[in-house]
Scaffold this motif. Structure first.
Motif, PDB file in Angstrom:
ATOM      1  N   THR A  68       0.499   5.366  -0.765  1.00  0.00           N
ATOM      2  CA  THR A  68      -0.226   6.354  -0.026  1.00  0.00           C
ATOM      3  C   THR A  68       0.611   7.806  -0.652  1.00  0.00           C
ATOM      4  OG1 THR A  68      -1.361   5.723   1.581  1.00  0.00           O
ATOM      5  CG2 THR A  68      -1.354   8.624   0.821  1.00  0.00           C
ATOM      6  N   THR A  85       1.728   3.510   3.205  1.00  0.00           N
ATOM      7  CA  THR A  85       0.252   3.281   4.140  1.00  0.00           C
ATOM      8  C   THR A  85       0.446   3.056   5.785  1.00  0.00           C
ATOM      9  OG1 THR A  85      -0.326   3.620   2.281  1.00  0.00           O
ATOM     10  CG2 THR A  85      -1.375   3.287   3.814  1.00  0.00           C
ATOM     11  N   ALA A 119       1.538  -1.243  -0.036  1.00  0.00           N
ATOM     12  CA  ALA A 119      -0.343  -0.077   0.000  1.00  0.00           C
ATOM     13  C   ALA A 119       0.870   1.166   0.004  1.00  0.00           C
ATOM     14  CB  ALA A 119      -1.219   0.000   1.488  1.00  0.00           C
ATOM     15  N   LYS A 146      -2.552   7.531   7.210  1.00  0.00           N
ATOM     16  CA  LYS A 146      -3.813   9.212   6.325  1.00  0.00           C
ATOM     17  C   LYS A 146      -2.063  10.579   6.365  1.00  0.00           C
ATOM     18  CE  LYS A 146      -8.305   8.105   5.985  1.00  0.00           C
ATOM     19  NZ  LYS A 146      -8.574   6.573   6.083  1.00  0.00           N
ATOM     20  N   CYS A 171       1.385  12.097   5.989  1.00  0.00           N
ATOM     21  CA  CYS A 171       2.553  12.794   5.724  1.00  0.00           C
ATOM     22  C   CYS A 171       3.460  12.339   6.698  1.00  0.00           C
ATOM     23  CB  CYS A 171       2.649  13.117   4.442  1.00  0.00           C
ATOM     24  SG  CYS A 171       4.270  13.516   3.554  1.00  0.00           S
ATOM     25  N   LEU A 193      -4.877   7.067  -1.031  1.00  0.00           N
ATOM     26  CA  LEU A 193      -4.367   5.943  -1.456  1.00  0.00           C
ATOM     27  C   LEU A 193      -4.014   5.634  -3.260  1.00  0.00           C
ATOM     28  CD1 LEU A 193      -3.271   3.263   0.480  1.00  0.00           C
ATOM     29  CD2 LEU A 193      -5.644   2.805  -0.706  1.00  0.00           C
ATOM     30  N   ASP A 198       6.085  10.461  -1.866  1.00  0.00           N
ATOM     31  CA  ASP A 198       4.608   8.893  -1.255  1.00  0.00           C
ATOM     32  C   ASP A 198       5.888   8.453  -0.678  1.00  0.00           C
ATOM     33  OD1 ASP A 198       3.155   9.172  -3.674  1.00  0.00           O
ATOM     34  OD2 ASP A 198       4.457   7.937  -5.277  1.00  0.00           O
ATOM     35  N   THR A 249      -4.138  13.390   1.629  1.00  0.00           N
ATOM     36  CA  THR A 249      -3.505  12.347   1.296  1.00  0.00           C
ATOM     37  C   THR A 249      -3.921  11.396   0.269  1.00  0.00           C
ATOM     38  OG1 THR A 249      -3.341  11.050   2.957  1.00  0.00           O
ATOM     39  CG2 THR A 249      -1.209  13.097   2.834  1.00  0.00           C
TER      40      THR A 249
END
Ligand SMILES: [Zn+2]
Length: 142
Positions: A72, A83, A70, A88, A90, A100, A80, A98
């Motif tokens: 985000t 996740t 995953a 959620k 950063c 997904l 990036d 942010t």
């Protein structure tokens, strides 16, 4: 059981793809499974064995789960991040703005068919069955 419902989706898709390609049996199904899809691989494999063996087309077929990490994306700093580790927020700039990028997919990547067994009836013309059917498309799970 959530996973059993997903297995029924997979089997139905496999049946559709197999029928469209003239395939009577499949030997394995490779599934892309996102880290945050909410699907538990062990439960999925148990459900697969139980349900797949009840259908002639998938009887004995293996389910191969390919995990998808995953990731985000942060709209503020454009970076990036993982996740599962950070959720959620950063970790680079602390923004919650942010979304997904990947990690929710439950998607058939590939369907393999067994090697054609030679039979007396098919000595003249070999059956032209594909070894691998490209079936990459998302499952629509409510
Ligand atoms: Zn950021």
């Amino acid at each position: 059981m959530h996973e059993l419902g997903i297995v029924y989706h997979i089997i139905r898709d496999v049946e559709n793809v197999a029928r469209a390609n003239g395939v009577r049996r499949v030997s394995s199904v490779t599934l892309l499974l996102g880290e945050v899809s909410g699907v538990v691989p062990d439960l999925l494999l148990d459900a697969w064995r139980w349900a797949a063996d009840k259908k002639p087309i998938t009887e004995g077929a293996e389910l191969i789960v390919e995990p998808v990490e995953a990731v985000t994306h942060c709209e503020v700093c454009g970076r990036d991040y993982a996740t599962v580790e950070h959720g959620k927020i950063c970790p680079h700039c602390g923004s919650g703005d942010t979304y997904l990028l990947q990690g929710q997919e439950v998607m058939i990547k590939q369907i393999e068919t067994p090697d054609e067994e030679p039979t007396e009836a098919s000595l003249s013309e070999p059956v032209d069955a594909p070894d691998a059917v490209d079936a990459a498309h998302p499952l629509h799970i409510a």
